[in-house]
Structure formats: structure tokens, C-alpha cells
Scaffold this active site. Structure first.
Site, PDB file in Angstrom:
ATOM      1  N   ASP A  69       0.843  -1.205   0.000  1.00  0.00           N
ATOM      2  CA  ASP A  69       0.000   0.000   0.000  1.00  0.00           C
ATOM      3  C   ASP A  69       0.875   1.250   0.000  1.00  0.00           C
ATOM      4  OD1 ASP A  69       0.855  -0.158   2.621  1.00  0.00           O
ATOM      5  OD2 ASP A  69      -1.134   0.111   3.514  1.00  0.00           O
ATOM      6  N   SER A  70       2.220   1.058   0.037  1.00  0.00           N
ATOM      7  CA  SER A  70       3.133   2.171  -0.222  1.00  0.00           C
ATOM      8  C   SER A  70       2.812   2.816  -1.563  1.00  0.00           C
ATOM      9  CB  SER A  70       4.586   1.681  -0.213  1.00  0.00           C
ATOM     10  OG  SER A  70       4.763   0.584  -1.074  1.00  0.00           O
ATOM     11  N   ASP A  73      -0.932  -6.223   0.024  1.00  0.00           N
ATOM     12  CA  ASP A  73      -1.197  -5.500   1.266  1.00  0.00           C
ATOM     13  C   ASP A  73      -2.693  -5.291   1.454  1.00  0.00           C
ATOM     14  OD1 ASP A  73       0.574  -4.677   3.233  1.00  0.00           O
ATOM     15  OD2 ASP A  73       1.428  -3.088   1.984  1.00  0.00           O
ATOM     16  N   LYS A 103      -0.851  -9.256   3.453  1.00  0.00           N
ATOM     17  CA  LYS A 103      -0.026  -8.685   4.524  1.00  0.00           C
ATOM     18  C   LYS A 103      -0.872  -7.729   5.359  1.00  0.00           C
ATOM     19  CE  LYS A 103       3.465  -5.614   3.864  1.00  0.00           C
ATOM     20  NZ  LYS A 103       2.974  -4.465   4.645  1.00  0.00           N
ATOM     21  N   GLU A 137      -0.802  -5.229   9.113  1.00  0.00           N
ATOM     22  CA  GLU A 137       0.090  -4.531  10.044  1.00  0.00           C
ATOM     23  C   GLU A 137      -0.462  -4.587  11.460  1.00  0.00           C
ATOM     24  OE1 GLU A 137       0.742  -0.490   8.764  1.00  0.00           O
ATOM     25  OE2 GLU A 137       1.332  -1.107   6.736  1.00  0.00           O
ATOM     26  N   GLU A 186      10.007  -3.600  10.094  1.00  0.00           N
ATOM     27  CA  GLU A 186      10.358  -2.324   9.455  1.00  0.00           C
ATOM     28  C   GLU A 186      10.930  -1.349  10.467  1.00  0.00           C
ATOM     29  OE1 GLU A 186       7.403  -0.741   6.817  1.00  0.00           O
ATOM     30  OE2 GLU A 186       8.424   1.190   6.632  1.00  0.00           O
TER      31      GLU A 186
END
Ligand code: KIV
Length: 275
Positions: free
Chosen positions: A57-58, A96, A124, A126, A193
Site C-alpha cells: 500500500d506504499s 497488502d 499482509k 500490520e 520495518e
């Protein structure tokens, strides 16, 4: 000709699966991940031997011009997962899950299904302990999960900025405990990260799942960088990144250099690492 079938001249001749990555961890071989968003880059990554593609999602920041990943939607993620899938039929593709699309296990089931049906092999998410039940439930339904700890960009407002995490002892212990819990819940991979090198090494040794570092030193089982950073497209590149295009003739060459340096333990070095 579709990108995925464009050439037999490929460094990855067999599809990469979670078993490939587990075996690599067991044998001490590093694998390489690139966050990228489109078919041509995905095709180049396959030819350059990149084992894992993260449709991150960057993309909200690198492609769409937002100042965080928070505005990214499911529709945008699906669009880019489909594009990456068309470009590469060998690397393992992670998709993501956007901000607040997995706030409950039920939401996660619905939205992870859409990412998988778009072509991802894994999703993925978070966060720490609060996601253990979600990880377990997704796994039981056949959806592999990559967890993400440390600087989790969707929580940037909670952190008060993009800051290194796990520098104080309490935070470091929390990250280690979260990692162990998610491992026991069945998470398949773990992104770490922007955490100190020593913490990433400790987590990597403590969990059975392979770890992928970004700004986490060289002792993780794999590295991930964003394609924009690898190609020098980021105006103010983060300390942990490296422009590999300056040492190469073209984009495949830059990717090959990144792959070779990770596998040889030459990237990241001290200058890309947080103490
Ligand atoms: O979205 C992304 O690209 C990521 C990586 C930076 C790990 O989460």
C-alpha cells in the site's frame, strides 16, 4: 504476448512458494523482496531472480502522491495486484490489505478473499497481538498471512511520524512478544520495518516463520525495498534504502545488483541500519 509468458530467459524457473522460503530460512539462504506495482516491473523482477513481490500500500505514496498509506482503497490494491500478477507467474505475490480493512476478523476474511482472488498468494497486515485470531482464522481458510511489526506505516498518526520503533526496552520486548504470538497463530512471514538491527536478529532467531527486513539490519532472512528507492525515484530517500541504478546500466541490472548484494550479505551495510 502477455508479460508473464514473455521470455524463457528467466532467473526464476520454478514458482516460489511458502515452502521455498521456509527451506531457504532453514538453510540460511537469503531471499529478496521488492515492493512494486505494475506488470513491466513485475516481469523484470522475475528475470532478475526476485523471489517475492509485495504489492504494497506504499503505492499510495510512491505512485498516487498521497502523504501516507492511509487513503489507499481495496479497489486500488486489487487493480495493482492484478497488474503485477499479469507480469509475473513465478515470484510469490503478497498483497497488502489497506488501512481498516481488517479491523475485525470478519472484515479481514471478506477483504483478504478479494486480494487473493485478484491473484495474490498471500496477504499482509500490520499489527501485533490483536491480530492473532485473524491470522489463525485466515490460515484455517487457506489464506497465508505476512505479519508486519515495527514501523507500521498505517499507524503513522499514532506514532507521530515515520519513526524507528523498538529502541526502548519496553517497545523491543513488545515487538518480540508480538512476533512470537503471531508465529504461534500461524503467520507465514514477518516484515520487520525500521527496528534496531539487534532486535531484528533476536526476533528472527525466535520465530519459525521467515523474516523480511526493511531498515532492520542484515540479520533477517530476507530484505525488502520499494522499487522507487531501488531506482532512485524518491526525492528524499530513507536512510535504509539504496539507489542500485547508479551502479547498473539499466533497470534489470539494478534489480540483479540488489538481489546479488542481499544474497551475499552486502546489503544492507552499517550505513543503512539503525542502532
Ligand atoms: O507497503 C509497502 O511497500 C510495505 C513495505 C515498505 C514493507 O509495507
Amino acid at each position: 504476448m502477455p508479460y508473464a509468458n514473455a521470455s524463457a530467459d528467466t532467473a526464476l524457473s520454478q514458482p516460489i512458494t511458502i515452502n521455498t522460503l521456509r527451506k531457504m530460512k532453514a538453510e540460511g539462504d537469503k531471499f529478496v523482496t521488492v515492493a512494486l506495482y505494475d506488470a513491466p516491473m513485475a516481469a523484470m523482477a522475475r528475470k532478475s531472480g526476485v523471489e517475492v513481490l509485495l504489492v504494497g500500500d506504499s503505492l499510495g505514496m510512491t505512485v498516487l502522491g498521497y502523504d501516507s498509506t492511509i487513503p489507499v482503497t481495496m479497489e486500488q490494491m486489487i487493480y495493482h495486484v492484478e497488474a503485477v500478477k499479469r507480469g509475473n507467474n513465478k515470484s510469490l505475490i503478497m498483497g497488502d490489505m489497506p488501512f481498516m480493512t481488517y479491523a475485525t476478523a470478519e472484515q479481514a476474511m471478506v477483504n483478504a478473499t478479494r486480494i487473493m482472488q485478484a491473484g495474490a498468494h498471500m496477504v499482509k497486515i500490520e499489527g501485533g497481538a490483536w491480530l492473532a485470531d485473524t491470522v489463525r482464522m485466515l490460515g484455517e481458510c487457506g489464506i497465508p498471512v505476512c505479519a508486519h511489526l515495527g514501523l507500521t506505516p498505517q499507524s503513522v498518526n499514532k506514532f507521530g511520524g515515520f519513526r524507528v520503533q523498538g529502541r526502548d526496552q519496553a517497545q523491543a520486548e513488545q515487538i518480540l512478544e508480538d512476533a512470537k504470538l503471531l508465529d504461534r497463530a500461524g503467520a507465514d512471514l514477518l516484515v520487520l520495518e525500521c527496528v534496531p538491527n539487534a532486535l531484528a536478529a533476536k526476533v528472527t532467531a525466535a520465530v519459525s516463520m521467515p523474516t523480511i527486513g526493511i531498515g532492520a539490519g542484515r540479520d533477517t532472512n530476507a530484505q525488502v525495498l520499494v522499487i522507487n528507492d531501488i531506482l532512485g525515484l524518491t526525492p528524499q530517500p530513507p536512510k535504509f534504502s539504496k539507489n542500485f541504478l547508479v551502479e547498473a546500466e539499466d533497470i534489470p541490472g539494478a534489480l540483479r545488483k540488489y538481489v546479488a548484494d542481499v544474497k551475499a550479505g552486502m546489503f544492507p551495510d552499517e550505513s543503512h541500519t539503525f542502532g
